[in-house]
Design an enzyme around this catalytic site. Structure first.
Site, mmCIF file in Angstrom:
data_model
loop_
_atom_site.group_PDB
_atom_site.id
_atom_site.type_symbol
_atom_site.label_atom_id
_atom_site.label_comp_id
_atom_site.label_asym_id
_atom_site.label_seq_id
_atom_site.Cartn_x
_atom_site.Cartn_y
_atom_site.Cartn_z
ATOM 1 N N HIS A 265 11.794 1.314 22.184
ATOM 2 C CA HIS A 265 12.158 1.539 20.509
ATOM 3 C C HIS A 265 11.420 2.495 20.039
ATOM 4 O O HIS A 265 11.421 3.520 20.566
ATOM 5 C CB HIS A 265 12.287 0.220 19.641
ATOM 6 C CG HIS A 265 12.459 0.260 18.415
ATOM 7 N ND1 HIS A 265 13.945 1.204 18.009
ATOM 8 C CD2 HIS A 265 12.913 -1.030 17.650
ATOM 9 C CE1 HIS A 265 14.678 0.674 16.860
ATOM 10 N NE2 HIS A 265 13.256 -0.017 16.353
ATOM 11 N N HIS A 306 20.700 4.695 25.067
ATOM 12 C CA HIS A 306 20.572 3.342 23.774
ATOM 13 C C HIS A 306 21.927 3.165 24.093
ATOM 14 O O HIS A 306 22.429 2.651 25.248
ATOM 15 C CB HIS A 306 21.363 4.653 23.221
ATOM 16 C CG HIS A 306 21.267 4.638 21.771
ATOM 17 N ND1 HIS A 306 21.737 3.793 20.716
ATOM 18 C CD2 HIS A 306 20.414 4.959 21.012
ATOM 19 C CE1 HIS A 306 21.538 3.272 19.716
ATOM 20 N NE2 HIS A 306 20.609 3.873 18.988
ATOM 21 N N ASP A 363 14.817 10.038 20.381
ATOM 22 C CA ASP A 363 13.729 10.374 20.722
ATOM 23 C C ASP A 363 13.036 11.615 21.256
ATOM 24 O O ASP A 363 12.028 12.085 21.780
ATOM 25 C CB ASP A 363 13.003 8.810 20.706
ATOM 26 C CG ASP A 363 13.063 7.996 20.380
ATOM 27 O OD1 ASP A 363 13.201 7.184 20.126
ATOM 28 O OD2 ASP A 363 12.147 8.211 18.731
#
Ligand code: SDX
Length: 428
Positions: A265, A306, A363
């Site tokens: 995460h 994702h 990210d």
């Protein structure tokens, strides 16, 4: 009420009719709340097909790579808005008027200091403690303060709590950094805007006036916007679940910080930089792509894939553009950016990644900008937590201000059936 119906046929049982609700955007949902009365549960580990709540805050179209906050696209917000304005939008549902924005910004500014006693909590940590460990502890400790507004069913108390959190997270985040550096904490300054103030508290020292680059402040504010909220992700769902028991809101946010820390995460931004360090140079990329595809190798390409996006994460696109802009303005050539782009190019042309619809997520590029701003890798997820606090508190507030029940999932039990206790002497 719902006009559409679903019929569940289970062998040996009567058919069960279930209501189907149509959203304003996205997939229809089947309401299974009535199944327990029929002696059935659904089974959905990881909640891959489960809507846990109704919400009006954020919508993600994973197939199209779209992200809307209260109907406004992340691309427009990142280009035309600022973090506190997006925070107002997430909390109250509308973009603020000039007057509303000025009041909100000034209110946040007047809550940026933390209680002087909070400084004492830092001394319990080793200087080399991970800043996320410190942030979990210190934000949780906020629940020991602010006894003036603890009635979660009072809208004004909830609003004060939200404002305190939005205002104090940058101060606490910067304190986590300063503590690790062995430098004195810097007090917030009310003459600076949100991102400038954060950079001042991070990199300022009492011995001289802090000089903040407008380029870095703008890049920091954009990173805050891109991480502000993302629907029912793991950490937001954690905050909602903790909040559903009526827990202290600061403790709920601390629970969200803990969930965010994991490398699957919010911890992925730190893991991406560590992965790029490990890859080292473009010649090694293929080897790591092969490892990511190898079922027997736990290595995953950090910053890729994702649960919802099966297309580009729109935040990654904005982040990549911002990378080029910031590095060019700073005149910085970061080999990690070249390496990241090489990795992205090879992965996106690889059948494995194409078939599994694995694209860069938020990210993948964020760490490169954060490094250019001077933020150390260990602080990346702290920045993510700082930004996501407004999303967490907006979802917490939305849940508490509507009808809600304590979250209590059931299970598929495959353990022992009932059996007699065996006295110690008789055990083999
Ligand atoms: C964030 O939910 C959110 O909205 C989160 C977030 C937010 O703003 O709150 O967007 C922030 O957490 C972004 C994600 C950051 N994490 C990473 O970058 C870590 C690397 N990514 C993976 O761990 C993974 O993609 C997840 C955790 C992000 C998603 O995992 P899922 O949805 O459970 O998907 P999965 O693991 O079942 O993957 C499906 C397949 C699997 O192969 P098969 O078992 O079907 O053969 O794709 C493979 C996975 O092995 N796969 C990858 C991969 N991600 C998935 N293979 C290699 N590298 C990867 N990164």
């Amino acid at each position: 009420m719902s006009k559409k119906k679903a019929t569940l046929s289970v062998e040996g049982r009567e058919d069960i009719e279930l209501p189907v609700y149509e959203p304003t955007l996205g997939q229809d949902v089947v309401d299974v709340t009535g199944l327990t009365a029929q002696g059935l549960f659904t089974y959905d580990p990881g909640f891959q097909s489960t809507g846990a709540c109704e919400s009006r805050i954020t919508f993600i179209d994973g197939a199209k790579g779209k992200l809307l906050h209260r109907g406004y696209s992340i691309e427009e917000l990142a280009a035309k808005s600022d973090y506190l304005e997006v925070s107002y939008l997430l909390l109250y549902g509308e973009l603020p008027t000039e007057e509303q924005k000025e009041t909100f910004v000034n209110t946040v500014k007047n809550h940026t200091m933390v209680h002087e006693q909070l400084r004492v909590f830092f001394n319990g940590f080793r200087r080399d403690a991970h800043p996320m460990a410190i942030m979990c502890g210190v934000v949780g400790a906020l629940s020991a303060f602010y006894h003036d507004s603890l009635d979660i069913h009072d809208a004004r108390h909830r609003e004060v709590t939200a404002l305190r959190l939005i205002a104090k997270m940058p101060t606490i985040a910067a304190m986590c950094y300063k503590y690790a550096q062995g430098q004195p904490f810097m007090y917030p300054r009310n003459d600076l805007d949100y991102a400038e103030n954060f950079l001042h508290m991070m990199f300022g020292v009492p011995c001289e006036e802090t000089k903040i680059s407008p380029t870095l402040a703008r890049a920091m504010d954009r990173i805050f916007i891109l991480h502000a909220d993302h629907e029912q992700n793991a950490s937001t769902s954690t905050v909602r679940l903790a909040g559903s028991s009526g827990a202290n809101p600061f403790a709920c946010i601390a629970a969200g910080i803990s969930a965010l820390w994991g490398p699957a995460h919010g911890g992925a931004n730190e893991a991406v930089l560590n992965m790029l360090e490990e890859i080292g140079e473009p010649a090694n990329v293929e080897k790591f792509i092969d490892r990511a595809k190898d079922k027997n190798d736990p290595f995953k390409l950090m910053g890729f894939g994702h649960r919802v996006y099966k297309n580009y994460d729109p935040r990654a696109t904005v982040m990549r553009e911002s990378c080029h802009e910031v590095l060019n303005e700073l005149g910085v050539q970061d080999p990690k950016l070249e390496l990241a782009m090489k990795l992205e190019e090879i992965a996106l042309n690889d059948p494995y990644f194409k078939e599994k619809k694995l694209f860069p997520n938020v990210d993948f590029y964020s760490g490169i900008i954060l490094s250019a701003i001077g933020i150390p890798t260990s602080m990346f997820t702290v920045i993510f937590a700082l930004s996501r606090t407004v999303g967490w508190v907006a979802h917490w507030n939305e849940m508490i201000s509507n009808t809600y029940k304590i979250g209590r999932p059931r299970q598929l039990y495959t353990g022992q059936t009932e059996r007699e206790f065996v006295p110690l002497k008789e055990r083999k």
